[in-house]
Design a protein around this motif. Structure first.
Motif, short mmCIF file in Angstrom:
data_model
loop_
_atom_site.label_atom_id
_atom_site.label_comp_id
_atom_site.label_asym_id
_atom_site.label_seq_id
_atom_site.Cartn_x
_atom_site.Cartn_y
_atom_site.Cartn_z
N HIS A 101 133.64 22.43 -89.40
CA HIS A 101 132.34 22.73 -88.85
C HIS A 101 132.03 21.75 -87.72
CE1 HIS A 101 127.95 23.19 -88.70
NE2 HIS A 101 128.19 24.40 -89.18
N GLU A 102 131.76 22.27 -86.51
CA GLU A 102 131.59 21.41 -85.34
C GLU A 102 130.44 20.42 -85.50
OE1 GLU A 102 130.73 21.55 -80.56
OE2 GLU A 102 131.28 23.40 -81.58
N MET A 103 129.31 20.85 -86.07
CA MET A 103 128.16 19.95 -86.21
C MET A 103 128.48 18.80 -87.15
SD MET A 103 125.26 19.13 -85.21
CE MET A 103 124.39 20.45 -84.44
N LEU A 104 129.18 19.10 -88.27
CA LEU A 104 129.58 18.02 -89.18
C LEU A 104 130.54 17.06 -88.50
CD1 LEU A 104 130.14 19.97 -92.53
CD2 LEU A 104 128.29 18.40 -91.99
N MET A 105 131.45 17.61 -87.71
CA MET A 105 132.40 16.77 -86.99
C MET A 105 131.67 15.85 -86.02
SD MET A 105 135.66 17.87 -84.65
CE MET A 105 134.78 18.15 -83.14
N ARG A 106 130.72 16.40 -85.28
CA ARG A 106 129.97 15.58 -84.32
C ARG A 106 129.16 14.50 -85.01
NH1 ARG A 106 128.30 17.80 -78.83
NH2 ARG A 106 130.10 19.00 -78.23
N GLN A 107 128.55 14.83 -86.14
CA GLN A 107 127.78 13.83 -86.88
C GLN A 107 128.67 12.71 -87.38
OE1 GLN A 107 125.87 16.19 -89.91
NE2 GLN A 107 124.21 16.82 -88.57
N LYS A 108 129.84 13.06 -87.88
CA LYS A 108 130.79 12.06 -88.39
C LYS A 108 131.29 11.17 -87.25
CE LYS A 108 133.94 10.70 -91.55
NZ LYS A 108 133.60 9.58 -92.36
N ILE A 109 131.62 11.77 -86.11
CA ILE A 109 132.07 10.99 -84.95
C ILE A 109 130.99 10.02 -84.52
CG2 ILE A 109 132.64 11.13 -82.48
CD1 ILE A 109 134.05 13.82 -83.13
N ALA A 110 129.75 10.51 -84.39
CA ALA A 110 128.64 9.66 -83.96
C ALA A 110 128.43 8.50 -84.93
CB ALA A 110 127.37 10.49 -83.82
N ALA A 111 128.49 8.78 -86.22
CA ALA A 111 128.29 7.73 -87.23
C ALA A 111 129.38 6.67 -87.16
CB ALA A 111 128.24 8.35 -88.63
N GLU A 112 130.63 7.10 -87.03
CA GLU A 112 131.74 6.13 -86.97
C GLU A 112 131.69 5.30 -85.69
OE1 GLU A 112 135.67 7.00 -88.17
OE2 GLU A 112 135.04 8.55 -89.59
N CYS A 113 131.34 5.92 -84.57
CA CYS A 113 131.23 5.19 -83.31
C CYS A 113 130.12 4.14 -83.40
CB CYS A 113 130.94 6.14 -82.15
SG CYS A 113 132.36 7.14 -81.68
N LYS A 114 128.99 4.53 -83.97
CA LYS A 114 127.87 3.60 -84.10
C LYS A 114 128.27 2.43 -85.00
CE LYS A 114 122.98 3.39 -85.14
NZ LYS A 114 121.80 4.12 -85.53
N TYR B 113 137.85 13.95 -73.70
CA TYR B 113 137.83 13.65 -75.12
C TYR B 113 137.70 14.86 -76.03
CZ TYR B 113 136.94 9.05 -73.15
OH TYR B 113 137.03 7.90 -72.42
N CYS B 114 137.08 15.94 -75.56
CA CYS B 114 136.86 17.11 -76.42
C CYS B 114 137.18 18.38 -75.63
CB CYS B 114 135.42 17.13 -76.94
SG CYS B 114 134.18 17.59 -75.72
N PRO B 115 137.20 19.54 -76.26
CA PRO B 115 137.59 20.77 -75.56
C PRO B 115 136.50 21.39 -74.69
CG PRO B 115 137.20 21.25 -77.87
CD PRO B 115 137.07 19.76 -77.70
N ASN B 116 135.36 20.71 -74.50
CA ASN B 116 134.30 21.27 -73.65
C ASN B 116 134.78 21.51 -72.24
OD1 ASN B 116 132.45 21.28 -75.69
ND2 ASN B 116 131.37 19.45 -75.02
N ILE C 61 138.84 8.03 -83.55
CA ILE C 61 137.76 8.56 -84.37
C ILE C 61 137.69 10.08 -84.26
CG2 ILE C 61 135.24 8.66 -84.63
CD1 ILE C 61 135.25 5.65 -83.83
N VAL C 62 137.78 10.60 -83.04
CA VAL C 62 137.72 12.06 -82.82
C VAL C 62 138.86 12.75 -83.57
CG1 VAL C 62 137.98 13.89 -81.10
CG2 VAL C 62 136.49 11.95 -80.62
N ASN C 63 140.06 12.23 -83.45
CA ASN C 63 141.21 12.85 -84.12
C ASN C 63 141.09 12.79 -85.63
OD1 ASN C 63 142.48 13.64 -81.75
ND2 ASN C 63 143.51 11.68 -81.52
N ARG C 64 140.53 11.69 -86.15
CA ARG C 64 140.34 11.57 -87.59
C ARG C 64 139.30 12.58 -88.09
NH1 ARG C 64 139.96 6.07 -87.83
NH2 ARG C 64 137.70 6.12 -87.68
#
Length: 124
Positions: free
Chosen positions: A96-109, A32-35, A87-90
């Protein structure tokens, strides 16, 4: 060796073989991500993830497995891989990676809560 131990070892060996195959196919990266996974660090071990959650899969259908990092596995929750990737693509537009992660987490929840509420209404 008793029957329980024997069957447990067979399942563990099969899981290890699937994990190695997916590792090669995904080139050591999260689906799902580049990790990139570091096999020497226990905390960075990939998780064998169901692309479509078990509770949503129809009986008799094959399950699709992928390797994911712990963050993506936890954040995805009960969403399908398709929903999570949407959601990830949107959210990738955020630089900023932290903002992206927060947004992904919020939308998934949010989507998970909507699905849960719909299931409760249908059951009641």
């Amino acid at each position: 060796m008793n029957e329980f131990t024997s069957s447990h070892l067979k399942r563990r060996d099969k899981r290890a073989a699937v994990r190695r195959k997916l590792w090669r196919e995904q080139k050591g990266k999260c689906y799902y991500c580049p990790n990139t996974f570091n096999p020497a660090i226990e905390a960075e071990q990939p998780i064998l993830e169901h692309f479509i959650p078990r509770h949503m899969r129809k009986p008799g259908k094959k399950h699709i497995l992928v390797l994911s990092c712990k963050w993506c596995d936890k954040t995805k929750g009960m969403l399908t891989g398709f929903e999570y990737m949407e959601i990830v693509n949107r959210c990738k537009r955020l630089n900023h990676e932290m903002l992206m992660r927060q947004k992904i987490a919020a939308e998934c929840k949010s989507l998970s809560v909507k699905r849960h509420n719909t299931c409760i209404r249908q059951a009641g």
